[in-house]
Design a protein around this motif. Structure first.
Motif, short mmCIF file in Angstrom:
data_model
loop_
_atom_site.label_atom_id
_atom_site.label_comp_id
_atom_site.label_asym_id
_atom_site.label_seq_id
_atom_site.Cartn_x
_atom_site.Cartn_y
_atom_site.Cartn_z
N LEU A 34 5.59 0.69 1.43
CA LEU A 34 6.04 1.82 2.18
C LEU A 34 6.50 2.76 1.07
O LEU A 34 5.98 3.88 0.77
CB LEU A 34 6.93 1.58 3.34
N LYS A 39 5.93 6.78 1.64
CA LYS A 39 6.50 7.28 3.03
C LYS A 39 7.80 7.08 3.20
O LYS A 39 8.41 7.61 4.50
CB LYS A 39 5.75 6.18 3.98
N ASP A 116 3.51 1.56 8.88
CA ASP A 116 2.76 2.52 8.46
C ASP A 116 2.53 3.86 9.41
O ASP A 116 2.83 4.72 9.32
CB ASP A 116 1.51 1.90 7.95
#
Ligand code: UDP
Ligand code: MG
Length: 325
Positions: A34, A39, A116
């Motif tokens: 990630l 993110k 996600d």
């Protein structure tokens, strides 16, 4: 809109020594992934909460922390307080030192690949993202049917829950702040979180099998969770008693016709008519009375919980929009 923030993955653990190394590795890999996608920020971490385990769980958590001090955090509770409180302890601790949290069980039955998607929804401005199972093929028939009747029953009792959602969810810092104002001791997270409000959404995934170790939720604990869910959210059972009383009194008047007809036109034993009627009548009146007292107790019960009555989402003032109220 939310910027990529510091993510805390909160994992309650009770006697999970078999799962812990596997879980830790999988979650670390997931954080790296990630992070590389931009993110989350690089200071994101996993918080393992040891719920008074009797096996080596805590030693394993401490060892993982030793190896990866930046990535693995540990919180040890003084004793076993149960999944709901262990998770709350983890979430409220994580709230202080992160921007967004995802809670997940240690057994990895919930799909870590939907992190996600959860974070995408968070980026879109969602404060709560529910992980929802779209199939329970991997659960045993017993677990599947009991769990599904549980959701149905909760809804029919007027408890708002997200169907097929357990405690796998993303919550932003401000959703957690709001949650922290619910001070009740009878805690049923799945019922409380939908009460908080804010923009929320669901992501769907396939429920997997437990990789190692046994389920810590035998029938007894499941029933007690269901009972907790109903009795801490609904006073419908009390209203049901009142309803039952009223029905019995109505039936009593129907019985009155039957008794009078029998008394005047058929042979009946002396005393039968009066005994029959009084049992029904008194029974009905007693139920109504108990139900009535119950209604007041129900109100007291709602009051003593001292739940917050609202949460502020946005505050528009003369200066500028302040989203973090
Ligand atoms: N758990 C806990 N305290 C308890 C019981 C369970 O922290 O008293 C944790 C457990 O370690 C797991 C999660 O709660 O991470 C869910 O438990 P489990 O997977 O056994 O439940 P199931 O998925 O079978 O309903
Ligand atoms: Mg499980």
């Amino acid at each position: 809109m939310n910027k990529p923030g510091q993510l805390a993955i909160v994992v309650p653990c009770y006697n999970e020594e078999e799962m812990l190394p596997i879980t830790s590795e999988a979650l670390r890999a997931s954080l790296d992934d990630l992070q590389s996608k931009g993110k989350i920020t690089s200071d994101s971490f996993v918080l393992f909460v040891d719920d008074g385990s009797k096996d080596k769980t805590w030693e394993l958590i401490a060892a993982e922390h030793e190896k990866y001090p930046e990535r693995i955090y540990g919180l040890k509770l003084a004793g076993n307080v149960g999944h709901q409180f262990a998770l709350t302890a983890g979430l409220l601790t994580a709230m202080e030192c992160s921007d967004v949290t995802i809670s997940i069980d240690a057994d990895l039955q919930d799909d870590i690949h939907v992190f996600d998607e959860m974070l995408d929804k968070y980026a879109d401005g969602c404060d709560i993202v529910y992980g929802v199972r779209n199939s329970r093929k991997k659960d045993t028939f017993f677990k599947r049917s009991t769990a599904q009747s549980f959701y149905k029953m909760m809804n029919s009792m007027g408890v708002k829950t997200v169907y097929n959602h357990a405690d796998f969810r993303l919550m932003s810092k401000r959703a957690l702040k709001a949650f922290s104002e619910y001070s009740e001791r009878n805690l049923f997270l799945r019922g409380i979180v939908p009460l908080i409000g804010f923009k929320s959404d669901c992501v769907y995934y396939e429920r997997l099998e437990r990789v190692a170790g046994k389920s810590k939720y035998p029938l007894k604990k499941m029933l007690s969770l269901a009972w907790e869910g109903v009795t801490s959210f609904s006073i419908k059972p009390i209203s049901f008693i009142t309803f039952l009383g009223v029905m019995i009194v109505i039936l009593c008047f129907l019985a009155l016709i039957y008794v009078l007809v029998s008394y005047f036109f058929l042979e009946v034993n002396p005393g039968w008519a009066s005994t029959f009627l009084s049992i029904w009548f008194i029974g009905g009146v007693q139920l109504i009375s108990i139900g009535l007292i119950g209604q007041y107790i129900g109100k007291i019960y709602v009051e003593v919980k001292q739940r917050p009555r609202y949460h502020i989402e946005t505050f528009l003032s003369a200066k500028k929009e302040d989203e973090n109220v």
